[in-house]
Scaffold this active site. Structure first.
Site, PDB file in Angstrom:
ATOM      1  N   ASP A 168      -5.853   8.162  10.389  1.00  0.00           N
ATOM      2  CA  ASP A 168      -4.553   7.594  10.596  1.00  0.00           C
ATOM      3  C   ASP A 168      -4.107   8.038  11.991  1.00  0.00           C
ATOM      4  O   ASP A 168      -4.556   9.332  12.409  1.00  0.00           O
ATOM      5  CB  ASP A 168      -3.431   8.220   9.708  1.00  0.00           C
ATOM      6  CG  ASP A 168      -3.714   7.709   8.294  1.00  0.00           C
ATOM      7  OD1 ASP A 168      -4.211   6.552   8.431  1.00  0.00           O
ATOM      8  OD2 ASP A 168      -3.591   8.455   7.256  1.00  0.00           O
ATOM      9  N   GLU A 213       0.876  -1.149   0.048  1.00  0.00           N
ATOM     10  CA  GLU A 213       0.075  -0.088  -0.029  1.00  0.00           C
ATOM     11  C   GLU A 213       0.855   1.182  -0.068  1.00  0.00           C
ATOM     12  O   GLU A 213       1.772   1.334   0.884  1.00  0.00           O
ATOM     13  CB  GLU A 213      -0.839   0.100   1.302  1.00  0.00           C
ATOM     14  CG  GLU A 213      -2.177  -0.967   1.092  1.00  0.00           C
ATOM     15  CD  GLU A 213      -2.597  -0.661   2.565  1.00  0.00           C
ATOM     16  OE1 GLU A 213      -2.829   0.185   3.148  1.00  0.00           O
ATOM     17  OE2 GLU A 213      -3.633  -1.820   2.639  1.00  0.00           O
TER      18      GLU A 213
END
Length: 258
Positions: A58, A47
């Protein structure tokens, strides 16, 4: 055949390991080196994070990496250029991971066209509403044969999970918890029950479990309950500390044995 579909078709009994890193961190021109190193070291899929100033899903490690990447001058245009340079040297699937604002600013059609030109097989857009995916994004992605990977969490309803399974292809990103990214020491009973509940649904798409995987216990739990595991924060930390993808992946493998 799309490389993501090919990977899962050929690896039904193999427990896959996918890694996330933020392009442009710790160094602007390290993208190609990181990708080629990870493939050489046995990683199944990568990724590639697109840095963004407001990454809602995140944790602090990946937020910090994104901030550094932006300061280093990383842009989506620059990233596609870097990927294009190594396109013919990479055989494993690359999945772009970034937020909708960045993709829309680049241009939706241009984004998927650039994915194909750069050897990218799929993308993850965590804040993409499913209705927008169905009505706007999916037709364009299908045109370019790029897989749009959708996420599910412990809070996602069975009805929504089955709808996602029916209308996506490639794999489903199974988030281990509803919290932000970041390493965890173990998966508790609630997470184990969540994994087992999804297993019992017998979904069409393979699943990869991510968020919180950083050691032997969490890796084995993920790999026992899905096609494989996705590791982000732990590898990003090691890459930032070493500035050397060879050392970072070796240290990660060592940590996963403990």
């Amino acid at each position: 055949m799309n490389k993501i579909n090919k990977l899962f078709a050929e690896s039904k009994d193999k427990k896959l390991l996918s890694l996330y890193f933020c392009a442009g961190c710790p160094e602007l021109e390290m993208t190609g080196k990181v990708i080629k190193t990870l493939e050489r070291k046995g990683i199944s899929m990568i990724e590639v994070g697109i840095p963004f100033s407001d990454p809602l899903a995140d944790g602090p490690v990946i937020q910090s990496a994104g901030t550094m990447a932006l300061k280093n001058g990383m842009t989506l245009k620059k990233l596609f250029s870097q990927l294009k340079e190594i396109k013919n040297e990479v055989n494993i699937p690359l999945v772009m991971m970034g937020y909708l604002n960045v993709v829309m600013h680049y241009g939706m059609e241009d984004f998927f066209k650039s994915c194909v030109e750069s050897g990218v097989s799929g993308c993850i857009i965590p804040d993409l509403p499913f209705d927008d995916y169905m009505n706007v994004v999916k037709p364009i992605a299908d045109k370019y044969d790029v897989r749009v990977i959708m996420m599910i969490t412990p809070e996602t309803s069975e009805e929504r999970i089955r709808f996602i399974d029916e209308h996506t292809d490639g794999f489903i990103y199974m988030v281990s918890s509803a919290s932000i990214t970041g390493a965890q020491q173990s998966f508790d009973d609630a997470k184990q029950q969540y994994f087992q509940r999804i297993n019992a649904m017998n979904l069409h798409n393979p699943r990869m479990i991510g968020f919180g995987i950083s050691n032997k216990q969490t890796l084995e739990s993920a790999q026992q309950n899905a096609a494989g595991a996705i590791i982000g924060s732990k590898f990003v930390t090691l890459l930032n500390e070493t500035h050397d993808p060879d050392k970072a992946i070796d240290e990660l493998y060592e940590a996963l044995r403990k």
